[in-house]
Design an enzyme around this catalytic site. Structure first.
Site, short mmCIF file in Angstrom:
data_model
loop_
_atom_site.label_atom_id
_atom_site.label_comp_id
_atom_site.label_asym_id
_atom_site.label_seq_id
_atom_site.Cartn_x
_atom_site.Cartn_y
_atom_site.Cartn_z
N THR A 2 0.73 -1.17 0.07
CA THR A 2 -0.10 -0.01 -0.01
C THR A 2 0.69 1.29 -0.21
O THR A 2 1.99 1.28 0.52
CB THR A 2 -0.89 0.15 1.19
N TYR B 262 -1.25 0.45 10.27
CA TYR B 262 -1.32 -0.21 9.07
C TYR B 262 -0.11 -0.11 8.13
O TYR B 262 0.44 -0.99 7.69
CB TYR B 262 -2.72 0.57 8.40
#
Length: 313
Positions: A124, A146
């Site tokens: 990501t 995250y």
């Protein structure tokens, strides 16, 4: 070929499994049907895949026996399964176990195989931190649990490739939207509020955030292109996304234009760890993967609105 797709009932994983199946491959699809968001959406995605001949098995990478799933017959692994997003209600332990430990358990099984599949790790742009505008060679500065745990999982996979224990690559995806987008993400929430005449919760300052909003099929194009370029992908990282930048305010205005009316906004406090800018630098993917995303923001959002109307109205 036989291909394993983890997180196959999720947003991007389901689209990728569908594309690979349409290309003629046999898909082993797994998902743990996490309750991070409404499981009914994952079940709907799984039914869509089942109707096309892809059965999604309920498997938790953290706890279940993986030896019958990760086998010598698998040629590629596309690893989407993760604890996604930036959520104040998710613990560090949830991010760590789903993103890092689950990946480690997969690699433990892969290490025992004589014939190992090519491993495509789905990462990501959150790895880069608050300003995701860097090339793949620049140092990442993650600012969320995250981003930290996805970076750790990525580097774990690449450590195996650097040591010659496995062939694989990692793909850093940028602000993906489109049909099946998670309900906690921008456009599904925005479209739902617009169609149901509800106020849209907008984090303070986020209307000015710049994003490389990338249509899901353009992302899938880049993901599956790895299969034809494994020689140049092994040990490498690639950014996948559009180079076109839009503010969140522009995204809101575009959805309003498609719906034909204004959407009421309810302002919320800023969200810690949220990125202020993402801009996909895809020079490397263009050069080595012939990657060339084509879908404009309005075209992609029209498809997402149509999907929402068909499934939720």
């Amino acid at each position: 070929m036989k291909i394993l797709v983890t997180g196959a009932a999720g947003f991007i994983g389901s689209h990728t499994a569908e594309r690979l199946h349409a290309m003629g491959h046999e898909i082993v699809a797994i998902d743990n049907f996490s309750e991070y968001y409404d499981v009914s959406l994952k079940k709907m995605n799984a039914k869509t895949l089942a109707d096309k001949g892809i059965e999604v098995q309920k498997i938790d990478l953290r706890t279940d026996d993986l030896s019958g799933i990760i086998t010598e017959e698998i040629s590629f692994v596309f690893h989407f399964a993760a604890q996604p997003g930036i959520s104040a209600t998710s613990t560090f332990e949830a991010y760590f176990s789903n993103n890092f430990q689950a990946t480690q358990r997969m690699l433990d099984v892969l290490e025992t195989l004589e014939n190992k599949p090519f491993f495509v790790n789905i990462a990501t742009s959150s790895i880069y931190g608050l300003h995701a505008t860097l090339t793949e060679d620049e140092a990442p500065l993650p600012a969320s649990w995250y981003g930290v745990t996805k970076l750790a999982a990525e580097q774990l996979v690449l450590a195996y490739t650097r040591r010659g224990l496995l062939e694989g690559t990692s793909l850093r995806l940028y602000s993906v939207y489109g049909p099946r987008e998670r309900p906690d993400k921008l456009y599904t929430r925005l479209i739902g509020c617009g169609l149901n005449n509800k106020p849209f919760p907008l984090y303070e300052g986020s209307e000015k955030h710049l994003r490389s909003f990338t249509y899901v099929q353009d992302i899938v194009d880049g993901i599956v292109s790895v299969m034809d370029h494994t020689d140049v992908c092994n040990t490498e990282i690639f950014n996948l996304g559009t180079e076109e930048e839009n503010t969140t305010a522009t995204g809101i205005a575009t959805v309003e234009d498609i719906l034909g009316h204004r959407i009421t906004v309810a302002n919320k406090p800023p969200r810690p760890g949220d990125q202020s800018r993402t801009k996909a630098n895809i020079d490397k993917a263009r050069r080595l993967l012939n990657y060339n995303p084509q879908t404009g923001l309005k075209e992609g959002l029209e498809a997402q609105v149509a999907w929402f109307r068909e499934n939720f109205m």
